[in-house]
Design an enzyme around this catalytic site. Structure first.
Site, PDB file in Angstrom:
ATOM      1  CE1 TYR A 176      39.388  41.699  42.499  1.00  0.00           C
ATOM      2  CE2 TYR A 176      39.252  39.460  41.665  1.00  0.00           C
ATOM      3  CZ  TYR A 176      39.461  40.339  42.709  1.00  0.00           C
ATOM      4  OH  TYR A 176      39.746  39.856  43.967  1.00  0.00           O
ATOM      5  NE  ARG A 177      38.623  48.178  34.062  1.00  0.00           N
ATOM      6  CZ  ARG A 177      39.125  49.319  34.524  1.00  0.00           C
ATOM      7  NH1 ARG A 177      38.467  49.997  35.454  1.00  0.00           N
ATOM      8  NH2 ARG A 177      40.274  49.769  34.069  1.00  0.00           N
ATOM      9  CD1 TRP A 190      45.166  41.064  39.568  1.00  0.00           C
ATOM     10  CD2 TRP A 190      43.619  39.469  39.412  1.00  0.00           C
ATOM     11  NE1 TRP A 190      45.748  39.981  39.012  1.00  0.00           N
ATOM     12  CE2 TRP A 190      44.828  38.978  38.898  1.00  0.00           C
ATOM     13  CE3 TRP A 190      42.504  38.619  39.436  1.00  0.00           C
ATOM     14  CZ2 TRP A 190      44.957  37.683  38.397  1.00  0.00           C
ATOM     15  CZ3 TRP A 190      42.637  37.341  38.932  1.00  0.00           C
ATOM     16  CH2 TRP A 190      43.853  36.889  38.419  1.00  0.00           C
ATOM     17  CD  GLU A 236      34.843  36.242  48.638  1.00  0.00           C
ATOM     18  OE1 GLU A 236      35.649  37.143  48.923  1.00  0.00           O
ATOM     19  OE2 GLU A 236      35.192  35.052  48.455  1.00  0.00           O
ATOM     20  CG  ASP A 286      36.122  52.544  37.169  1.00  0.00           C
ATOM     21  OD1 ASP A 286      35.268  51.919  37.823  1.00  0.00           O
ATOM     22  OD2 ASP A 286      37.242  52.086  36.901  1.00  0.00           O
TER      23      ASP A 286
END
Length: 574
Positions: A176-177, A190, A236, A286
């Protein structure tokens, strides 16, 4: 695999996949402009290592921005190898066992799976060799990029954001940037569909602060795994262990109880307080090729920053495709095709998401068709499956028409099948969730979907359609778009991005599928975003300094010059 980002850089250099730039460069826009020029080269160009950023830390960009480099990052010669491993693993796991002997033969498989699990160690990690704590915390010391002229600030673009479910303790690692607000706080972008947001809401209901830790670098497999569309609740780092064929070591953070990879390059520890009001974040150029506009997101407070000695700061640039994320998406197609077949639609033979579709706008699905309506059944199944639920335009082909196709090979098949397309019978309109970044959706994250059934038609479906001389699809453009020299891929990107199937796609009385791909600033209350381009000042400055960078001749022109006619105002939105 790689013990840290420096090892990966060395491997890239040995393979001729890296350019070192020793000239002084500015993390504000200059690095982004140089990266964009390289990323848009055929095949993705090379990775760039900027050694003189004015911060003491080098910056690595475009590190997975080609098929060769994403294979290197995942430790394979070809991406299909990963899918083949998953196919073999699933086949063995689900094969019926007729005897105790066969069941005992499963033990090596279970042992192999156990070997991928991350391991916690009690010592400090290499990522904690240098510590900035207390008054020493300052995000301004890091070479965080400002990527595009109308960005709201500098953004961390490759963060591995660690959170845990407060009820189960299950870890999530998402990407999330993060917009830098000051030396000790950032935004935390998020979306409402993401696991990080779900954890945030759980902490809000508990009335507790939410521990959050952000890592950067280390084995590039970590970075890929944070982008992977795993089911909620699946670690993950189990995927990372599978990909690297060995587990990772996790160490405890210094100011919260989260565990992070011992061998990453940077660790930014802190918390989000759900009791605080959300703050304005954005704008941001983006991956859609448009700006995502200002909105409210949580504030992340930094309590500690640590890094390894000789740390390298990884960053990615997104914008008008194709960019580095196209190759990351390519890996995801190959890796997750087997789970889609197993759990969602066994008739799926292949799945292709063209770079022009920016991951969620367009997907091409190939199926083995055996009964009427099967293409529409697959469409509905995919639109209800994980991140495929964000898909907006889905094209379904028969396996016999697409045999041997990969990537852009599908375009020839699609063009030919469109000649037999009957919009009145072969178009399925639906509505559902969309990516929050879909600017054309009437409501944020919710809008129209469209499936084009280009499969061969069975007798029960009326048989094959008559072949038309002209394809029965028409796109309506703005006048300023008509005058540009955009390529086919660029027009596909623009049409898919600017079109909501429920509002902007109709079937005319003549039987033509018409897409209204014009810019529509009055169609959505939140505003219509501008196309992402670099400023003329930065473009000219990079042109003047070209020889200093040591990239070679001839000068690579700025990709932004092609898109300047699409820019409708001197701001992030029209």
């Amino acid at each position: 695999m790689y013990r840290n980002l420096a090892e990966y850089v060395a491997a890239l250099e040995r393979a001729g996949q890296l350019i070192r730039i020793s000239a002084p460069v500015d993390p504000e826009l200059e690095i982004a402009e140089l990266t964009d020029r390289q990323a848009k080269l055929p095949g993705g160009g090379r990775a760039l290592l900027f050694e003189n950023t004015g911060t003491g830390f080098p910056v690595l960009t475009n590190m997975m921005g080609s098929e060769r480099r994403i294979c290197m990052a995942l430790g394979v010669e070809r991406l299909a190898e990963v899918g083949e491993r998953i196919d073999a693993l699933f086949a063995e796991a689900v094969r019926p066992k007729k005897s105790w002997v066969e069941k005992l033969r499963m033990l090596p498989l279970l042992k192999e799976v156990a070997a991928w699990l991350p391991r916690e160690v009690s010592r400090r990690g290499e990522c904690q060799q240098v510590v900035m704590q207390g008054d020493g915390v300052d995000l301004g010391r890091l070479p965080v990029l400002r990527c595009w002229p109308h960005d709201g600030g500098r953004f961390v673009t490759l963060p591995l954001v660690h959170t845990v479910d407060p009820e189960t303790g299950v870890r999530n690692v998402g990407m999330y940037r993060m917009q830098i607000f000051d030396g000790r706080t950032t935004g935390m972008h998020w979306h409402r569909h993401k696991t990080g947001e779900r954890h945030y809401e759980q902490y809000r209901q508990c009335g507790e602060r939410m521990p959050v830790t952000v890592c950067l670098g280390g084995d590039p497999v970590y970075t890929y795994s944070a982008t992977a569309p795993l089911p909620d609740g699946l670690d993950e780092y189990l995927l990372a262990g599978f990909l690297r064929r060995r587990p990772m070591e996790l160490v405890k953070c210094l100011t919260n109880d989260l565990r992070v990879p011992a061998d990453c390059d940077f660790v930014i520890e802190g918390y989000v307080d759900p009791a605080e009001p959300k703050v304005i974040e954005g704008d941001f150029g983006d991956h859609t090729g448009f700006y995502s506009l200002k909105d409210l997101y949580p504030r992340f407070h930094v309590t500690c920053i640590t890094h390894r000695r000789g740390a390298i700061w990884p960053a990615t640039l997104v914008g008008v495709p194709p960019m580095e994320d196209a190759y990351i998406q390519l890996a995801t197609e190959r890796i997750f095709l087997a789970p889609i077949r197993l759990a969602v639609a066994p008739e799926v033979v292949d799945l292709w998401m063209p770079p022009a579709g920016v991951a969620h706008n367009i997907a091409v699905c190939v199926i083995r068709k055996s009964y009427p309506g099967q293409a529409l059944k697959v469409a509905n199944a995919l639109w209800g499956a994980g991140q495929m639920s964000f898909n907006k335009f889905l094209i379904v082909l028969s396996a016999e028409d697409a045999e041997g196709c990969t990537g852009n090979d599908y375009l020839k098949v699609i063009r030919e099948r469109l000649h037999c397309f009957d919009p009145a019978q072969d178009a399925l309109f639906s509505r559902g969730v969309l990516d929050v970044l879909d600017h054309s959706a009437p409501q944020t994250g919710f809008g129209g979907k469209l499936c084009l059934d280009l499969t061969r038609k069975l007798p029960e479906e009326g048989g094959e359609r008559l072949r038309r001389e002209r394809i029965p699809v028409e796109i309506v453009w703005d006048e300023f778009v008509q005058g540009t020299e955009l390529t086919f891929d660029e027009r596909v990107w623009l049409a898919a991005g600017n079109t909501d199937p429920a509002r902007d796609v109709t079937v005319t009385p003549e039987g033509v599928l018409r897409l209204d791909a014009r810019f529509k600033p009055s169609a959505v209350e939140r505003g219509w975003p501008n196309v992402v381009t670099m400023s003329a000042e930065v473009i000219d400055a990079v042109d003047r300094r070209w020889a200093e960078y040591g990239i070679g001749e001839p000068l690579i022109p700025s990709p932004s010059r092609r898109y300047l006619p699409l820019v409708r105002s001197d701001a992030a939105k029209l």
